[in-house]
Design a protein around this motif. Sequence first.
Motif, PDB file in Angstrom:
ATOM      1  N   TYR A   1     -10.112   3.827 -12.046  1.00 16.12           N
ATOM      2  CA  TYR A   1     -10.918   4.579 -12.744  1.00 16.12           C
ATOM      3  C   TYR A   1      -9.723   5.092 -13.905  1.00 16.12           C
ATOM      4  CZ  TYR A   1     -14.346   3.860  -9.351  1.00 16.12           C
ATOM      5  OH  TYR A   1     -15.339   3.199  -8.488  1.00 16.12           O
ATOM      6  N   GLU A   2      -9.325   6.162 -13.589  1.00 13.60           N
ATOM      7  CA  GLU A   2      -7.834   7.121 -14.249  1.00 13.60           C
ATOM      8  C   GLU A   2      -7.161   7.783 -13.670  1.00 13.60           C
ATOM      9  OE1 GLU A   2      -9.493   8.553 -17.446  1.00 13.60           O
ATOM     10  OE2 GLU A   2     -11.110   7.319 -16.972  1.00 13.60           O
TER      11      GLU A   2
ATOM     12  N   ALA B   1       0.524  -1.550  -0.182  1.00 17.74           N
ATOM     13  CA  ALA B   1       0.137   0.056   0.444  1.00 17.74           C
ATOM     14  C   ALA B   1       1.118   1.094  -0.382  1.00 17.74           C
ATOM     15  CB  ALA B   1      -0.644  -0.263   1.141  1.00 17.74           C
TER      16      ALA B   1
ATOM     17  N   ARG C   1     -11.337   6.965   1.267  1.00 19.74           N
ATOM     18  CA  ARG C   1     -10.647   7.773   1.636  1.00 19.74           C
ATOM     19  C   ARG C   1     -11.313   9.305   0.177  1.00 19.74           C
ATOM     20  NH1 ARG C   1      -6.796   5.329   4.243  1.00 19.74           N
ATOM     21  NH2 ARG C   1      -7.918   4.287   5.788  1.00 19.74           N
TER      22      ARG C   1
ATOM     23  N   LYS D   1      -5.020   8.790  -6.106  1.00 24.06           N
ATOM     24  CA  LYS D   1      -5.743   9.731  -6.591  1.00 24.06           C
ATOM     25  C   LYS D   1      -5.452  11.216  -6.732  1.00 24.06           C
ATOM     26  CE  LYS D   1      -9.523   9.081  -2.770  1.00 24.06           C
ATOM     27  NZ  LYS D   1      -9.308   7.350  -2.632  1.00 24.06           N
TER      28      LYS D   1
ATOM     29  N   TYR E   1     -17.444   1.201 -15.805  1.00 27.01           N
ATOM     30  CA  TYR E   1     -18.303   2.779 -15.012  1.00 27.01           C
ATOM     31  C   TYR E   1     -20.336   3.310 -14.537  1.00 27.01           C
ATOM     32  CZ  TYR E   1     -13.241   5.062 -15.621  1.00 27.01           C
ATOM     33  OH  TYR E   1     -12.658   5.394 -14.793  1.00 27.01           O
ATOM     34  N   ASN E   2     -20.580   2.195 -15.510  1.00 30.94           N
ATOM     35  CA  ASN E   2     -21.814   2.260 -15.094  1.00 30.94           C
ATOM     36  C   ASN E   2     -22.177   0.949 -14.500  1.00 30.94           C
ATOM     37  OD1 ASN E   2     -21.521   5.332 -16.934  1.00 30.94           O
ATOM     38  ND2 ASN E   2     -22.896   5.326 -15.585  1.00 30.94           N
ATOM     39  N   PHE E   3     -23.210   0.084 -14.042  1.00 29.62           N
ATOM     40  CA  PHE E   3     -23.459  -0.809 -13.569  1.00 29.62           C
ATOM     41  C   PHE E   3     -24.152  -1.431 -15.002  1.00 29.62           C
ATOM     42  CE2 PHE E   3     -26.283  -4.757 -12.653  1.00 29.62           C
ATOM     43  CZ  PHE E   3     -25.341  -5.000 -12.133  1.00 29.62           C
TER      44      PHE E   3
ATOM     45  N   GLN F   1      -7.946   5.856  -9.162  1.00 37.87           N
ATOM     46  CA  GLN F   1      -8.690   7.101  -9.463  1.00 37.87           C
ATOM     47  C   GLN F   1      -7.703   8.125 -10.711  1.00 37.87           C
ATOM     48  OE1 GLN F   1     -10.911   7.339  -5.162  1.00 37.87           O
ATOM     49  NE2 GLN F   1     -11.143   8.569  -6.512  1.00 37.87           N
ATOM     50  N   ALA F   2      -6.328   8.586  -9.727  1.00 38.90           N
ATOM     51  CA  ALA F   2      -5.856   9.711 -10.926  1.00 38.90           C
ATOM     52  C   ALA F   2      -4.127   9.334 -10.748  1.00 38.90           C
ATOM     53  CB  ALA F   2      -6.488  10.953 -10.479  1.00 38.90           C
TER      54      ALA F   2
ATOM     55  N   THR G   1     -12.657  12.916  -6.956  1.00 38.86           N
ATOM     56  CA  THR G   1     -12.007  12.858  -7.512  1.00 38.86           C
ATOM     57  C   THR G   1     -12.244  10.990  -8.453  1.00 38.86           C
ATOM     58  OG1 THR G   1      -9.732  12.610  -6.354  1.00 38.86           O
ATOM     59  CG2 THR G   1      -9.232  12.452  -8.379  1.00 38.86           C
ATOM     60  N   LEU G   2     -13.556  12.006  -9.076  1.00 42.55           N
ATOM     61  CA  LEU G   2     -13.363  11.253  -9.473  1.00 42.55           C
ATOM     62  C   LEU G   2     -14.581  11.395 -11.397  1.00 42.55           C
ATOM     63  CD1 LEU G   2     -15.975   8.275  -7.776  1.00 42.55           C
ATOM     64  CD2 LEU G   2     -13.832   7.919  -8.567  1.00 42.55           C
ATOM     65  N   PRO G   3     -14.556  10.214 -12.841  1.00 43.38           N
ATOM     66  CA  PRO G   3     -15.375  11.071 -13.921  1.00 43.38           C
ATOM     67  C   PRO G   3     -16.713  11.258 -13.116  1.00 43.38           C
ATOM     68  CG  PRO G   3     -14.384   9.765 -13.849  1.00 43.38           C
ATOM     69  CD  PRO G   3     -14.088   9.017 -12.103  1.00 43.38           C
TER      70      PRO G   3
ATOM     71  N   ILE H   1      -2.489   2.259  -4.136  1.00 41.74           N
ATOM     72  CA  ILE H   1      -4.817   1.380  -4.260  1.00 41.74           C
ATOM     73  C   ILE H   1      -5.039   2.750  -3.493  1.00 41.74           C
ATOM     74  CG2 ILE H   1      -3.830   0.826  -1.774  1.00 41.74           C
ATOM     75  CD1 ILE H   1      -5.977  -1.606  -2.282  1.00 41.74           C
TER      76      ILE H   1
ATOM     77  N   ILE I   1     -25.223  -6.109 -16.760  1.00 39.22           N
ATOM     78  CA  ILE I   1     -25.256  -7.078 -15.284  1.00 39.22           C
ATOM     79  C   ILE I   1     -24.420  -7.873 -16.295  1.00 39.22           C
ATOM     80  CG2 ILE I   1     -27.188  -8.209 -16.916  1.00 39.22           C
ATOM     81  CD1 ILE I   1     -26.547  -9.295 -13.489  1.00 39.22           C
TER      82      ILE I   1
ATOM     83  N   GLY J   1     -33.521  -7.806 -14.542  1.00 39.24           N
ATOM     84  CA  GLY J   1     -31.662  -8.455 -14.522  1.00 39.24           C
ATOM     85  C   GLY J   1     -30.714  -8.095 -13.951  1.00 39.24           C
TER      86      GLY J   1
ATOM     87  N   PRO K   1      -7.887   0.395   1.986  1.00 36.90           N
ATOM     88  CA  PRO K   1      -6.629   0.015   1.533  1.00 36.90           C
ATOM     89  C   PRO K   1      -5.145   0.198   2.116  1.00 36.90           C
ATOM     90  CG  PRO K   1      -7.256   2.374   1.092  1.00 36.90           C
ATOM     91  CD  PRO K   1      -8.376   2.076   2.581  1.00 36.90           C
ATOM     92  N   ASP K   2      -5.074   0.557   3.483  1.00 35.56           N
ATOM     93  CA  ASP K   2      -3.971   1.084   3.644  1.00 35.56           C
ATOM     94  C   ASP K   2      -3.487  -0.043   5.567  1.00 35.56           C
ATOM     95  OD1 ASP K   2      -5.018   2.570   5.230  1.00 35.56           O
ATOM     96  OD2 ASP K   2      -3.472   3.617   4.472  1.00 35.56           O
TER      97      ASP K   2
ATOM     98  N   ILE L   1     -20.356   8.349 -13.293  1.00 31.97           N
ATOM     99  CA  ILE L   1     -20.366   7.226 -13.299  1.00 31.97           C
ATOM    100  C   ILE L   1     -20.483   6.426 -12.046  1.00 31.97           C
ATOM    101  CG2 ILE L   1     -17.721   7.374 -14.816  1.00 31.97           C
ATOM    102  CD1 ILE L   1     -16.935   6.973 -11.694  1.00 31.97           C
ATOM    103  N   ASP L   2     -21.548   5.375 -11.969  1.00 29.97           N
ATOM    104  CA  ASP L   2     -22.163   5.260 -11.337  1.00 29.97           C
ATOM    105  C   ASP L   2     -20.795   4.043  -9.670  1.00 29.97           C
ATOM    106  OD1 ASP L   2     -24.356   4.679 -12.080  1.00 29.97           O
ATOM    107  OD2 ASP L   2     -24.128   2.394 -12.548  1.00 29.97           O
TER     108      ASP L   2
ATOM    109  N   ARG M   1     -19.019   2.868  -6.599  1.00 31.00           N
ATOM    110  CA  ARG M   1     -19.274   2.174  -5.715  1.00 31.00           C
ATOM    111  C   ARG M   1     -17.302   1.915  -5.380  1.00 31.00           C
ATOM    112  NH1 ARG M   1     -22.308  -2.358  -7.491  1.00 31.00           N
ATOM    113  NH2 ARG M   1     -23.918  -0.942  -9.281  1.00 31.00           N
TER     114      ARG M   1
ATOM    115  N   ALA N   1      -0.889   4.367  -0.924  1.00 31.61           N
ATOM    116  CA  ALA N   1      -2.338   4.000  -1.123  1.00 31.61           C
ATOM    117  C   ALA N   1      -2.976   5.754  -0.856  1.00 31.61           C
ATOM    118  CB  ALA N   1      -2.392   4.199  -0.138  1.00 31.61           C
ATOM    119  N   THR N   2      -3.860   5.936  -1.593  1.00 39.55           N
ATOM    120  CA  THR N   2      -5.252   7.029  -1.429  1.00 39.55           C
ATOM    121  C   THR N   2      -3.989   8.385  -1.607  1.00 39.55           C
ATOM    122  OG1 THR N   2      -5.171   7.263   0.634  1.00 39.55           O
ATOM    123  CG2 THR N   2      -6.249   5.734   0.031  1.00 39.55           C
TER     124      THR N   2
ATOM    125  N   MET O   1      -8.395  -0.006  -8.373  1.00 39.73           N
ATOM    126  CA  MET O   1      -9.039   1.483  -7.994  1.00 39.73           C
ATOM    127  C   MET O   1      -8.822   2.743  -8.211  1.00 39.73           C
ATOM    128  SD  MET O   1     -12.029   0.454  -5.208  1.00 39.73           S
ATOM    129  CE  MET O   1     -13.790   0.515  -5.939  1.00 39.73           C
TER     130      MET O   1
END
Lengths: 231, 447
Positions: free
Chosen positions: A165-166, A102, B150, A127, A223-225, A146-147, B194-196, A124, A227, B36, B208-209, B199-200, B202, A105-106, A144
């Motif tokens: 993510y990005e 880690a 976080r 950001k 990015y979008n749920f 993010q940036a 810090t997300l686009p 991990i 199934i 579904g 994480p640490d 988006i969904d 989760r 991390a973050t 995960m």
Amino acid sequence: MTAQDLTIDLASTTLRQLNQALHRLAPDTNQRYWRVLNPRGGHALAAGLDAPVKVEIDGHVGYYCAGMNKLATVIVNGNAGVGVAENMMSGLVHVRGDASQAAGATAHGGMLVIDGNASARCGISMKGIDIVVKGSIGHMSAFMGQAGTLTVLGDAGEALGDSLYEARLFVRGSVASLGADCVEKEMRDEHRAELGARLEAAGLAGTVDVAEFRRYGSARQLYNFHIDNVY
Amino acid sequence: MTQDRIPRPSPHTVPRKSATFDDYTLSEIRRAAATGIYDIRGGGAKRKVPHFDDLLFLGASVSRYPLEGYRERCGTDVVLGSRFASKPIDLKIPITIAGMSFGSLSAQAKEALGRGASAMGTSTTTGDGGMTAEERGHSTKLVYQYLPSRYGMNPDDLRKADAIEIVIGQGAKPGGGGMLLGQKISPRVAAMRTLPEGIDQRSACRHPDWTGPDDLEIKILELREITDWEKPIYVKVGAARPYYDIALAVKAGADVVVLDGMQGGTAATQEVFIENVGIPTLAAIRPAVKALQDLGMHRKVQLIISGGIRNGADVAKCLALGADAVAIGTAALVALGDNDPAYADDYAELGTVPGAYDDWHEGNDPAGITTQRPELAARLDPERAGRRLANYLSVMALEAQTIARACGKSHVHNLEPEDLVALSIEAAAMAGVPLAGTDWIPGRGPF
Ligand SMILES: Cc1cc2nc3c(=O)[nH]c(=O)nc-3n(C[C@H](O)[C@H](O)[C@H](O)COP(=O)(O)O)c2cc1C
């Protein structure tokens, strides 16, 4: 300890005294260089710094060294335990040895340079931090993410960039496997320029060829749920 | 001579619906078959579980001496975080506002929560998404959550906080992470996390640490070091194995533990998770208190209980069972205006009725609370809503005092299990108090 004596020996000073002294520093302090002896694997060393000072730690550190760092430069002349530079905002953390899990991390900003290897989950939930690992990284790194950027001169372990993510990942060596939704992406000029800038910031300008790296990023399928994305 | 028989329909039974396959269950099977995807919603468990309604106070009589209502003092104040923090939190009432994120709630709702809580001398809490200027500005005491995601976590806000709450779990979903669907990831929410946009999202379900209680101890040390040992550190867990979880949180160095039962609200989670994972609030309190007592830490490490708390009687019952304070989420939102019949027409358009609206994740809340849509959020006046919350908190405190005085207590914390009886065998067993009219505590001795 006086204003002139900025060497702190943790054999005779407590963690609390060290961190308290570092936290009291004003942004325009003259006490800009600190040397810490005998860290002996202690945890939370130089955590929560908020001034443009340089802290050099001679020896191995435990968990969360330089955690939440802002502005400061922290150098570890040894190995670092779990979560070095976790949640860093700005500044530089440089581990001359290896780092445990880690690392970075973050973290939202700043730069983390690891001369050796980093263990699992390097970067991990990153950001915005830039991480440069001169050796290899363990499994589930940049999970995960993010940036920010994660640059690895060696190899990456399994499930690199899972649920990414990005965050942008550059690996010179092999990648054991990519995690869910992480894909290799074309390395275009802007990416070579970005990578070059990170390597330069890590003091590696001219020593490493950016052409040897491959780029990995998010396929953005999670990015979008949907199934069909359930693993 | 035989008479002609008049033909009659053979007798029918009335239509009978299955208790197992009831209307809700059937509609859920059809919904699942059509889409579904599992059902996601906000709120807490809706099924009936043993709860505080199953307990009664005995009150005073010949063997106990009551206090005069209105005249004789009955304290409600509580200090949280006195174990290690140099600046513990001093609250005037033992009712706090639980962590609810900006993102799940509008900025106006966060401001209203701050205003209402501050007016009553109590604290409010950030959530999975960071600290907003609105809530910091309007909360005299603000608890800053430290969550697995976080999102928005930074040392400046950490230092601005009055306490830090490490969130391990929530009662609505022990073992689950946060969820905020794309409809609510507005530009501001996205930037804070810090997300686009859209988006969904989760959130992670594990930090994480760190992993496990030994690491948690070091994490707590780090947070204390960063904040110079000033701030109380809370650890929040969903009610799962409360005896062990509370013991481990105490061992890891928590100043305060927050225990959230399965009725506790959430902004968005799978229905199946909300209804089937975790234990009722009532069942969680006594094991938690026992863990504190076994460690000699009861009243030294404070216990905050949440999950389905609605009125002063619920507060008094929590305290009598050994809690130091409670936290409210859903009830606070209702006080602000959530699910208000005034919006009946809007709810009808959304295919629901006031009191049942729980599609908070879709961001279309007519009351302007669980939304990021500016035109809806603007419906909530933070000042007015804040006053409503303050009124409601005041009533809860008065109600708890009323009960405490009737039991002869000069402070709500003097309420004790001995003041309580249970109406059902289940509640008696869970709360560890006798079934009313008997001295039988199921599981603790002979009938
Ligand atoms: C809209 C909403 C958002 C929530 N967000 C969070 C959160 O970000 N972090 C958290 O720990 N709990 C969150 N919770 C749970 C509350 O902190 C609390 O545990 C719960 O609401 C208490 O139960 P009650 O709603 O029955 O009062 C949220 C609850 C609601 C209703």
